[in-house]
Design an enzyme around this catalytic site. Structure first.
Site, PDB file in Angstrom:
ATOM      1  N   LEU A  94       0.860  -1.174   0.000  1.00  0.00           N
ATOM      2  CA  LEU A  94       0.000   0.000   0.000  1.00  0.00           C
ATOM      3  C   LEU A  94       0.900   1.228   0.000  1.00  0.00           C
ATOM      4  O   LEU A  94       2.017   1.186   0.520  1.00  0.00           O
ATOM      5  CB  LEU A  94      -0.906   0.028   1.239  1.00  0.00           C
ATOM      6  CG  LEU A  94      -2.030  -1.013   1.332  1.00  0.00           C
ATOM      7  CD1 LEU A  94      -2.720  -0.914   2.685  1.00  0.00           C
ATOM      8  CD2 LEU A  94      -3.040  -0.850   0.207  1.00  0.00           C
ATOM      9  N   ASP A  95       0.409   2.314  -0.561  1.00  0.00           N
ATOM     10  CA  ASP A  95       1.181   3.553  -0.540  1.00  0.00           C
ATOM     11  C   ASP A  95       1.381   4.028   0.891  1.00  0.00           C
ATOM     12  O   ASP A  95       0.596   3.710   1.793  1.00  0.00           O
ATOM     13  CB  ASP A  95       0.469   4.648  -1.338  1.00  0.00           C
ATOM     14  CG  ASP A  95       0.489   4.382  -2.833  1.00  0.00           C
ATOM     15  OD1 ASP A  95       1.344   3.580  -3.264  1.00  0.00           O
ATOM     16  OD2 ASP A  95      -0.339   4.964  -3.550  1.00  0.00           O
ATOM     17  N   LYS A  96       2.414   4.804   1.093  1.00  0.00           N
ATOM     18  CA  LYS A  96       2.736   5.340   2.416  1.00  0.00           C
ATOM     19  C   LYS A  96       1.552   6.060   3.041  1.00  0.00           C
ATOM     20  O   LYS A  96       1.292   5.921   4.241  1.00  0.00           O
ATOM     21  CB  LYS A  96       3.929   6.297   2.294  1.00  0.00           C
ATOM     22  CG  LYS A  96       4.294   7.024   3.570  1.00  0.00           C
ATOM     23  CD  LYS A  96       5.442   7.993   3.319  1.00  0.00           C
ATOM     24  CE  LYS A  96       5.744   8.825   4.568  1.00  0.00           C
ATOM     25  NZ  LYS A  96       6.858   9.780   4.331  1.00  0.00           N
TER      26      LYS A  96
ATOM     27  N   HIS B   3      -0.775   4.347  -8.197  1.00  0.00           N
ATOM     28  CA  HIS B   3      -1.572   5.565  -7.977  1.00  0.00           C
ATOM     29  C   HIS B   3      -2.842   5.599  -8.832  1.00  0.00           C
ATOM     30  O   HIS B   3      -3.364   6.667  -9.133  1.00  0.00           O
ATOM     31  CB  HIS B   3      -0.735   6.819  -8.235  1.00  0.00           C
ATOM     32  CG  HIS B   3       0.430   6.965  -7.311  1.00  0.00           C
ATOM     33  ND1 HIS B   3       1.423   7.900  -7.508  1.00  0.00           N
ATOM     34  CD2 HIS B   3       0.769   6.303  -6.178  1.00  0.00           C
ATOM     35  CE1 HIS B   3       2.320   7.794  -6.544  1.00  0.00           C
ATOM     36  NE2 HIS B   3       1.946   6.830  -5.721  1.00  0.00           N
TER      37      HIS B   3
ATOM     38  N   THR C 199      -1.666   5.645   2.365  1.00  0.00           N
ATOM     39  CA  THR C 199      -2.908   4.869   2.380  1.00  0.00           C
ATOM     40  C   THR C 199      -2.974   4.021   3.641  1.00  0.00           C
ATOM     41  O   THR C 199      -1.976   3.458   4.077  1.00  0.00           O
ATOM     42  CB  THR C 199      -2.993   3.966   1.137  1.00  0.00           C
ATOM     43  OG1 THR C 199      -2.870   4.773  -0.038  1.00  0.00           O
ATOM     44  CG2 THR C 199      -4.315   3.227   1.087  1.00  0.00           C
TER      45      THR C 199
END
Length: 377
Positions: A152-154, A269, A156
């Site tokens: 997961l993105d930082k 993204h 999120t």
């Protein structure tokens, strides 16, 4: 340059907002002659310590915001900074308190905001660094490290799957790659999409933004364009990747909406790009994709700022409101059933919903319950 025994209380450093030295103070001391000043090197360590102390004093002197939203935003910023500085054991213990599922094959955590999954430039601590410690907390000192199954993105939050065995991790990764995993996200968007439900099917490609700040972003690479009212197929970039997102408005007000997003593909993204550039409804707190040409804090309407109790100058601290709320895994073994995993949104997400007049569906999560797992922000 300062002679031994000469104190220079007026020394200040110029550059990046700090000062380099006060000549008046330097020459006002009778023992601090120019010859003596040229004979000894400046103690860089003491200077650095003094500057750090002054900077810390300036931080402590800043008045605490009286507005509860600004206060929570500041607390969240400090919390994410602390996550990068804590000892791995402390971080692993915090993650263990946020476990939402655990069995012989998998461990599922509720990933907190601001914590990167992998290391990289400027990353001091990440989830992959503490997996050996987390395994020992859960299974004792002889436990083997856990393995990442996806990322997961930082910025999120939400469902994140780990595996005890490398073979199981590869099996789950293959399920993600072949799109057999159902993922659902909640996002608070600026503005309400029209129509309120649909599918965004526009390829995505990474490009360099030609603004004052040269940077790379993911952006849309449409296969069609309108020409005199007719849809004409265009030649897309060879690097463009298929990207498909289902969306549905769960709740809306005049200026914002709560959306359920289901990415069919898994492009970098993807949700942020489709919401901002595809539907013209950027995710609240998305400071990267709210504007194509600039890297700047998200510009919010006066109505949203008023509801959130924020000033535009403080909007840069607003976190990304994107939460992985549900993940459904097919059965990993023939005798088992599919596994549906749910994660409650973090506290700041729930607070923003309330202030914006948006309702959270009670069938999945209750707004009256505690908004976050222990240790989550």
């Amino acid at each position: 340059m300062v002679a031994p025994g000469c104190s220079v209380p007026g020394l200040w450093v110029r550059g990046f907002g700090q000062c380099l030295g006060s000549l008046f103070t330097l020459f006002s001391k009778p023992l601090c002659s120019a010859a003596a000043a040229a004979s000894q090197p400046l103690d860089a360590q003491r200077l650095a310590e003094r500057l750090r102390a002054q900077k810390q004093q300036q931080k402590t002197k800043e008045p605490a915001p009286t507005n509860p939203v600004q206060r929570r935003v500041r607390e969240l910023v400090r919390f994410t900074e602390q996550l990068q500085r804590v000892h791995p054991n402390v971080l692993a213990k915090a993650l263990s308190r946020g476990i939402v599922h655990q069995d012989k094959e998998l461990v599922v955590i509720n990933k907190p905001y601001g914590l990167p999954v992998h290391g990289g430039p400027g990353v001091k601590l990440c989830i992959s660094d503490v997996l050996p410690v987390l395994a020992k907390i859960l299974h004792g000192p002889k436990a083997k490290p856990l393995h990442l199954c996806h990322r997961l993105d930082k910025e999120t939050t939400g469902v994140m799957v780990l595996a005890w065995e490398k073979e199981v991790a590869h099996q789950v990764q293959e399920l993600f790659r072949t799109r057999q995993v159902t993922k659902k996200y909640w996002a608070i968007t600026v503005r309400v999409p029209v129509p309120e439900a649909g599918v965004v099917d526009i390829p995505i490609v990474e490009k360099e933004a030609q603004g004052q700040q040269h940077h790379h972003k993911m952006t849309l690479s449409p296969s069609y364009r309108m020409d005199d009212g007719k849809m004409v197929r265009v030649r897309s970039s060879r690097n463009a990747q298929l990207a498909v997102t289902q969306y549905q408005v769960l709740s809306s007000s005049l200026s914002a909406a709560l959306l359920e997003l289901q990415p069919i593909t898994g492009i970098k993204h993807q949700l942020r790009v489709h919401m901002s550039f595809g539907l013209d409804c950027p995710i609240l707190g998305d400071h990267k994709y709210s504007d194509w040409n600039r890297l700047a804090p998200q510009k919010l309407s006066a109505g949203i700022l008023k509801k959130l109790g924020l000033q535009q100058s403080k909007a840069r601290h607003l976190p990304l409101h994107l939460h992985a709320c549900q993940l459904t895994l097919p059965a990993l073994q023939p005798q088992k059933e599919e596994l549906t995993l749910l994660c409650r949104p973090p506290r700041y997400f729930v607070n923003s919903l309330r202030r914006l007049g948006l309702k959270m569906p009670s069938r999945d999560h209750s707004a009256d319950e505690e908004a976050a797992q222990p240790g989550a922000q």
